[in-house]
Design a protein around this motif. Structure first.
Motif, PDB file in Angstrom:
ATOM      1  N   LEU A 182       0.812  -1.219   0.000  1.00 12.87           N
ATOM      2  CA  LEU A 182       0.000   0.000   0.000  1.00 12.87           C
ATOM      3  C   LEU A 182       0.844   1.267   0.000  1.00 12.87           C
ATOM      4  CD1 LEU A 182      -2.708   1.461   0.174  1.00 12.87           C
ATOM      5  CD2 LEU A 182      -2.674   1.120   2.650  1.00 12.87           C
ATOM      6  N   GLY A 191      -3.586   1.350  -4.576  1.00 11.88           N
ATOM      7  CA  GLY A 191      -3.336   0.476  -3.442  1.00 11.88           C
ATOM      8  C   GLY A 191      -4.477  -0.492  -3.199  1.00 11.88           C
ATOM      9  N   ASN A 208      -3.322  -4.242   3.931  1.00 11.69           N
ATOM     10  CA  ASN A 208      -4.214  -3.107   3.680  1.00 11.69           C
ATOM     11  C   ASN A 208      -5.544  -3.324   4.404  1.00 11.69           C
ATOM     12  OD1 ASN A 208      -5.924  -1.159   2.588  1.00 11.69           O
ATOM     13  ND2 ASN A 208      -5.105  -1.360   0.522  1.00 11.69           N
TER      14      ASN A 208
END
Length: 668
Positions: A182, A191, A208
């Protein structure tokens, strides 16, 4: 304010009931020329014209011979929400050139995708160049306006899924893969897409957190070096007590850890004076916070190896280094790189630059090094030195002169790395006393193959000495700028890594940052259209087409065949003439044992026509589809090209149309 604007006001994604829609995916997410062309079509009274567009790519990415199709669900969400809001219309009135008639904006305001039909192959299916992965039919103006948005939804998604699938193949099915990218991705949308489509391609989880929430992807993570360096001594521990898992009695975890560290010191041949108290304090603190999920970073204090290595390359610094209590310098000797990696084998770094091999036979970062080696002489004449300020275990600052790009000496890498192993093992055994099991370690620097073997050997010693069999199964996670070639090299070296955390190379697709899907008009009002070029690769295949995949008796895909929609599909057991679309002499008969029609109608009359698979089902589809390819199509080095052909009828149709449209030259 309409539904889309309400959704965007509260956050990037809006809940439209059936599915979550990314608020930035809207009709204005397009190129200006799509809208100016739409006006020109409208002005030319072409509102009733119908067209067929093919969305396809010309070359497979990453020097491979397959691509994973992804992004279809997002395309269908876009069609479902396609509508120009009032604020969109007001913006276009201010942005488009003067003189555009007001009626055109009224026309735009009433447009939807209701009259569009979308055909596609299943998301997660292996795809190949020139075979359309999406086919769009509908009013010319509308399907033209869809172009850029559909391309942006498919291009990166398919590239990302393909990249992830390649990592999964080289890592093997028993090693876990985590996406850690990310912070290096191309913005927040990049991302999120990277997390989603790396999972599609075969990764096991992501760091993430938002992607975990939105897409139900397993979220994984450890801690950073900052957590370790935030402690400088055990005196900083404000919490030392933890409840026994079974009895609930509070006990001092630090006392247990110190007792075990003393016993481990003899077993691992690492004195407690050489290990970092700050590191021990940090690990105890983290273990108290997560006793059932203790996963520790063990390479924070890797300083002495650099100093000692410099002593071998810069004799004039020996006295200074000894004054810093560095181990005595061993007699240097020239040694070839181990594990069979010489002159271009392995992966590493030389003078700060990534290499695909060992420089002058010296193993570099991420490369291989045998535990039997005690020292290696750096033969690189261009080695430079730099001054580095580091934090000691007591929290003071220390300035040392270090070498840039030279090999770490395994003997002292072992000592400094084992500070982390010693402290981790002590804390893990302390947790065991209280009924908890640690999960494992993460290594984020150094020689990953060697250090993983060293860690596994350490865990085996501890398991045997302290009668804790589960210690053998502790997870070893490796990170540190890992790419596909790194994993291949580590495989050759016999690493003991259970899980790779991969970021930059995965999410940015550094080996090839774009797939290059295109969107080409192939038919209008039932009449075929062809784009000609001196570059044969850019000549389009005209007309409305169907695509079939023909299989051999062993279940492997043999060839993809394009035909005119008016032709009957190939029949099982019947001989089919398959031709190269542009090279007359390349042709072959194929007798398929199984025929798969690749296209399904996914959108028609304003509705999704198929039951959309979950992300888990798409992920499973990727692996099933890859199994239909022969290994020589999937191999990393010099894969065999997969064949894409046209029927004899379509071949003749293409070349007749080519001759009709190609200008006739004149010599004078």
């Amino acid at each position: 304010m309409n539904d889309r604007e309400l959704g965007c006001a509260g956050g990037q994604f809006m809940d439209r009931g059936r599915m979550n829609q990314n608020g930035v995916v809207q009709p204005l997410l397009t190129d200006l020329y799509q809208i100016t062309m739409a006006y020109a079509y409208w002005k030319s009274d072409k509102t009733d014209d119908t067209a067929v567009f093919d969305l396809f790519f010309r070359n497979n990415p990453f020097h491979g011979e397959f691509t994973i199709f992804a992004g279809l669900e997002e395309c269908l969400k876009f069609l479902d929400s396609f509508h120009y809001s009032q604020s969109d219309i007001e913006y276009l009135k201010q942005t488009l050139p003067e003189g555009i008639e007001h009626e055109f904006f009224e026309y735009l305001g009433n447009l939807t995708a209701r009259d569009v039909t979308l055909y596609a192959i299943d998301e997660g299916t292996v795809a190949f160049p020139r075979v359309p992965i999406i086919k769009i039919e509908g009013p010319l103006i509308i399907v033209q306006l869809l172009e850029t948005t559909l391309l942006t939804l498919v291009n990166y998604a398919s590239l990302m899924a393909t990249n992830a699938a390649r990592y999964r193949m080289v890592a093997g099915k028993h090693v876990k893969l985590l996406e850690f990218g990310l912070r290096r991705a191309q913005g927040p949308d990049g991302g999120l897409s990277a997390s989603k489509y790396s999972y599609t391609g075969g990764f096991d989880g992501t760091s993430n957190v938002l992607a975990g929430k939105l897409f139900n992807i397993p979220v994984k993570g450890t801690h950073a070096h900052a957590y370790i360096t935030s402690f400088s001594s055990i005196g900083e521990l404000k919490t030392r007590l933890i409840k026994h898992k079974q009895t609930g009695i509070l006990e001092d975890l630090l006392e247990h850890a110190i007792r075990h560290r003393a016993l481990l010191s003899h077993l691992l041949d690492v004195s407690t004076e050489e290990s970092s108290e700050g590191e021990l304090a940090a690990m105890v603190s983290y273990a108290i916070a997560f006793p059932d999920g203790f996963m520790a970073l063990v390479d924070t204090y890797d300083v002495k190896s650099r100093e000692t290595e410099q002593a071998n390359t810069e004799p004039k610094l020996i006295n200074d280094i000894k004054s810093e209590n560095s181990p005595p310098k061993s007699k240097p000797k020239t040694s070839p790189s181990t594990n069979g990696h010489q002159n271009g084998q392995g992966v590493g770094h030389v003078n700060g630059h990534k290499t695909n091999g060992h420089q002058n036979g010296v193993a570099q970062n991420n490369g291989s090094r045998s535990p039997k080696d005690t020292d290696i002489q750096d033969t690189n004449p261009s080695t430079t030195t730099t001054t580095k300020t580091t934090a000691t275990a007591t929290g003071t600052l220390k300035t040392t002169t270090v070498s840039n790009g030279t090999a770490y000496l395994p003997k002292y890498v072992e000592k400094s790395f084992r500070s982390g192993l010693l402290n981790f093992s002590a804390v893990a055994l302390a947790l065991n006393d209280l009924g908890y099991h640690a999960l494992g370690i993460r290594i984020d620097s150094g020689d990953l193959a060697y250090l993983s073997c060293l860690a596994r050997e350490t865990f085996e010693k501890v398991a045997e000495r302290f009668k804790v069999p589960w210690f053998n199964k502790l997870t070893i996670v490796a990170s540190n700028d890992i790419n596909e070639d790194t994993i291949l090299s580590l495989n050759e070296q016999g690493h003991k890594i259970d899980c790779f955390g991969i970021g930059t190379h995965l999410v940015t697709c550094q080996r090839q940052p774009a797939l290059g899907c295109v969107y080409k008009l192939v038919e209008i009002n039932g009449q075929p259209r062809i784009k000609l070029s001196q570059d044969v690769e850019k000549v389009t295949m005209p007309g409305n087409k169907n695509a079939y995949r023909l299989y051999s008796a062993d279940g492997h895909a043999l060839i993809d065949l394009l035909q005119k929609v008016s032709e009957p599909p190939p029949a099982v057991g019947q001989k089919v003439l398959c031709r190269h679309p542009f090279q007359e002499s390349k042709r072959a008969y194929v007798i398929p044992s199984h025929v798969e029609s690749l296209y399904k109608v996914y959108w028609k009359s304003g509705k999704i026509c198929q039951q959309l698979p979950t992300l888990e089902q798409v992920r499973e589809k990727v692996q099933i589809s890859l199994k239909t390819l022969r290994n020589d199509h999937k191999r990393t080095l010099n894969p065999t090209p997969y064949k894409v052909a046209v029927s004899d009828n379509l071949y003749n149709f293409i070349h007749d149309l080519w001759l009709q449209n190609a200008p006739i030259g004149e010599l004078s």
